[in-house]
Design a protein around this motif. Structure first.
Motif, mmCIF file in Angstrom:
data_model
loop_
_atom_site.group_PDB
_atom_site.id
_atom_site.type_symbol
_atom_site.label_atom_id
_atom_site.label_comp_id
_atom_site.label_asym_id
_atom_site.label_seq_id
_atom_site.Cartn_x
_atom_site.Cartn_y
_atom_site.Cartn_z
ATOM 1 N N MET A 113 3.466 10.415 -14.392
ATOM 2 C CA MET A 113 2.713 10.985 -13.268
ATOM 3 C C MET A 113 2.019 9.899 -12.454
ATOM 4 O O MET A 113 1.719 8.819 -12.957
ATOM 5 C CB MET A 113 1.717 12.032 -13.745
ATOM 6 C CG MET A 113 0.708 11.570 -14.749
ATOM 7 S SD MET A 113 -0.318 13.018 -15.233
ATOM 8 C CE MET A 113 -0.893 12.509 -16.832
ATOM 9 N N ALA B 269 4.293 22.974 -16.860
ATOM 10 C CA ALA B 269 4.298 22.176 -15.633
ATOM 11 C C ALA B 269 5.697 21.648 -15.343
ATOM 12 O O ALA B 269 6.470 21.370 -16.255
ATOM 13 C CB ALA B 269 3.337 21.003 -15.784
ATOM 14 N N THR C 158 -0.035 13.723 -10.484
ATOM 15 C CA THR C 158 1.092 14.516 -9.975
ATOM 16 C C THR C 158 2.338 14.160 -10.780
ATOM 17 O O THR C 158 2.717 12.986 -10.864
ATOM 18 C CB THR C 158 1.332 14.210 -8.483
ATOM 19 O OG1 THR C 158 0.104 14.388 -7.788
ATOM 20 C CG2 THR C 158 2.394 15.135 -7.907
ATOM 21 N N VAL C 159 2.960 15.185 -11.366
ATOM 22 C CA VAL C 159 4.100 14.946 -12.250
ATOM 23 C C VAL C 159 5.288 14.422 -11.441
ATOM 24 O O VAL C 159 5.721 15.043 -10.466
ATOM 25 C CB VAL C 159 4.503 16.240 -12.992
ATOM 26 C CG1 VAL C 159 5.729 15.989 -13.875
ATOM 27 C CG2 VAL C 159 3.336 16.757 -13.836
ATOM 28 N N LEU C 160 5.796 13.244 -11.825
ATOM 29 C CA LEU C 160 6.940 12.610 -11.152
ATOM 30 C C LEU C 160 8.238 12.906 -11.892
ATOM 31 O O LEU C 160 9.288 13.082 -11.276
ATOM 32 C CB LEU C 160 6.739 11.089 -11.101
ATOM 33 C CG LEU C 160 5.499 10.600 -10.351
ATOM 34 C CD1 LEU C 160 5.349 9.090 -10.521
ATOM 35 C CD2 LEU C 160 5.584 10.964 -8.877
ATOM 36 N N ARG D 243 -0.221 4.851 -12.477
ATOM 37 C CA ARG D 243 0.859 5.640 -13.049
ATOM 38 C C ARG D 243 0.711 5.718 -14.568
ATOM 39 O O ARG D 243 0.421 4.714 -15.217
ATOM 40 C CB ARG D 243 2.204 5.018 -12.691
ATOM 41 C CG ARG D 243 3.353 5.936 -13.066
ATOM 42 C CD ARG D 243 4.604 5.639 -12.318
ATOM 43 N NE ARG D 243 4.428 5.600 -10.875
ATOM 44 C CZ ARG D 243 5.459 5.580 -10.029
ATOM 45 N NH1 ARG D 243 6.691 5.578 -10.500
ATOM 46 N NH2 ARG D 243 5.258 5.544 -8.732
ATOM 47 N N GLY E 154 6.068 17.700 -9.598
ATOM 48 C CA GLY E 154 5.259 18.052 -8.431
ATOM 49 C C GLY E 154 3.941 18.725 -8.791
ATOM 50 O O GLY E 154 3.012 18.780 -7.989
ATOM 51 N N LYS E 155 3.843 19.244 -10.010
ATOM 52 C CA LYS E 155 2.614 19.919 -10.453
ATOM 53 C C LYS E 155 1.461 18.914 -10.571
ATOM 54 O O LYS E 155 1.655 17.785 -11.012
ATOM 55 C CB LYS E 155 2.889 20.558 -11.817
ATOM 56 C CG LYS E 155 1.683 21.062 -12.557
ATOM 57 C CD LYS E 155 1.457 22.541 -12.365
ATOM 58 C CE LYS E 155 0.331 23.028 -13.284
ATOM 59 N NZ LYS E 155 0.076 24.454 -13.162
ATOM 60 N N GLU E 156 0.259 19.351 -10.160
ATOM 61 C CA GLU E 156 -0.921 18.493 -10.299
ATOM 62 C C GLU E 156 -1.694 18.858 -11.558
ATOM 63 O O GLU E 156 -1.967 20.030 -11.804
ATOM 64 C CB GLU E 156 -1.840 18.658 -9.088
ATOM 65 C CG GLU E 156 -1.310 17.968 -7.842
ATOM 66 C CD GLU E 156 -2.441 17.657 -6.854
ATOM 67 O OE1 GLU E 156 -3.527 18.246 -6.983
ATOM 68 O OE2 GLU E 156 -2.219 16.824 -5.968
ATOM 69 N N ARG F 123 -6.623 13.526 -10.319
ATOM 70 C CA ARG F 123 -5.409 14.332 -10.430
ATOM 71 C C ARG F 123 -4.222 13.440 -10.780
ATOM 72 O O ARG F 123 -4.144 12.281 -10.368
ATOM 73 C CB ARG F 123 -5.114 15.020 -9.099
ATOM 74 C CG ARG F 123 -6.232 15.932 -8.614
ATOM 75 C CD ARG F 123 -6.025 16.393 -7.187
ATOM 76 N NE ARG F 123 -5.800 15.304 -6.244
ATOM 77 C CZ ARG F 123 -6.751 14.440 -5.840
ATOM 78 N NH1 ARG F 123 -7.990 14.554 -6.314
ATOM 79 N NH2 ARG F 123 -6.468 13.488 -4.986
#
Lengths: 234, 234
Positions: A63, A33, A52-54, A16, A36-38, A50
């Motif tokens: 992320m 972004a 993934t935006v949290l 993270r 959910g965006k990668e 990758r």
């Protein structure tokens, strides 16, 4: 920025990361972004993958990381560059990094103005920033090895031959012949100052094992010439 | 500025030129030239040689010309470039010119923002200035042929095949194979917008005769990628 290069301090857990500052602004304003965006990410000196935006707001982005790819291989290329004007230095260091040079040596020469060495842009943090920009551009995570050589003769006479090793070594010089048959071989390439090397410097470089190479009738900007050579030789 | 490119209006006699403005400032401040100094000069679209400074003050410089050299040959290279952001456009047009591209076509594409076409930097005078800077850099006098193609399909379907002629044509595309065996051949090269070509555009380009080419794992700035390709192919 084609790759978000993560620094050790960005990791809040092994899988993270938390972004703030310039990279956060880029992700929000250029990528636009949302959660959910990668994103393409890579760990400085390590693997890529990758993120993934949290969560995301004006302060920070968090992320989740999956880092499962190797960075691209470096070129077996050592660049020996007479320190250029500070503005040119930026472009050249970033371009050399994005092209994949393994090693960059900034060398003094007779026609290098003393003031260049005193420029803040020659500071280690500033140079590292330019290399990071080159990595972000090219999608790479591995910084080139960077050295400053403030004394021409000791470096060229005592250290350069060992750096060249069994590889080939070239110095750009008008009127010389072209190179041939060295695609992919380890290469050391010396690039002179704006006014050129002086005769004594050229002789030192020849004695260290470098051979002259004519780059053709067109005079290209340093980073453009560098890119054509990389295309020609690798 | 490695070459003073003279425009027809600079000639006060067939063998005498008068400089004012930006080029005068450069000659005074960067070259620090005085009376008697020889400058590298070339006539736009014509021969190159030397200019000997006859007089020089804050207003103007006069020089006597000996123009006895041909400019370097152009590369048989046609670049088809999806209009980039205005700031990138400058760098790309100047770099393409300095590399010796014979022809530059600025093409519309789905992912080209409409605002780019309205930028003052797309104006003919501004684009010409960027090409002149490229000529001054590379020591060349011949402007590339420049075209703006605002309609993708009519250009690609009706005009591009004739421009390619018997030469080769490539479009940069990740995951495709590498090219081989076309060193020095006439080449048309298409470079997409930042977000890439859309599928329908790629199909049109393939139908026009272009073949995909993978540029490798590193993502390079357009002008850097261009320079590596020129090094690889010419």
């Amino acid at each position: 920025m084609n790759l978000v290069v993560l620094l050790p301090k960005d990791l809040v857990a092994p899988d993270r990361a938390r972004l703030v500052g310039r990279r956060l602004a880029h992700v929000r304003e250029v990528y636009r972004a949302g959660v959910g965006k990668e994103l393409s990410v890579g760990l400085l000196g390590g693997a890529m993958g990758r993120g993934t935006v949290l969560s995301l707001d004006a302060e920070a982005l968090e992320m989740a990381l999956v880092l499962d790819q190797e960075p691209p291989p470096k070129l077996p290329l050592t660049l020996v560059i007479a320190v250029p004007r500070p503005k040119v230095l930026n472009r050249v260091v970033a371009a050399a990094t994005s092209l994949g040079a393994a090693r960059i040596i900034l060398l003094n020469a007779w026609k290098v103005e003393k003031a260049y060495w005193a420029s803040p842009r020659m500071g280690p943090e500033y140079l590292r920033e330019q290399m990071l920009l080159g990595l972000e551009q090219a999608k790479d995570t591995v910084l080139p090895e960077l050295r400053l050589a403030r004394l021409f003769r000791p470096f060229v006479e005592d250290e350069l031959p060992a750096l060249i090793g069994a590889g080939r070594a070239l110095v750009a010089h008008p009127g010389a012949g072209g190179e041939s048959g060295l695609r992919g071989e380890p290469l050391t390439l010396a690039i002179g100052p704006e006014g050129g090397w002086i005769e004594a410097e050229l002789l030192s470089l020849y004695r260290a094992g470098l051979r002259p190479l004519d780059l053709g009738p067109r005079i290209l900007r340093t980073e453009t010439a560098l890119a054509t050579l990389v295309g020609r030789l690798f």
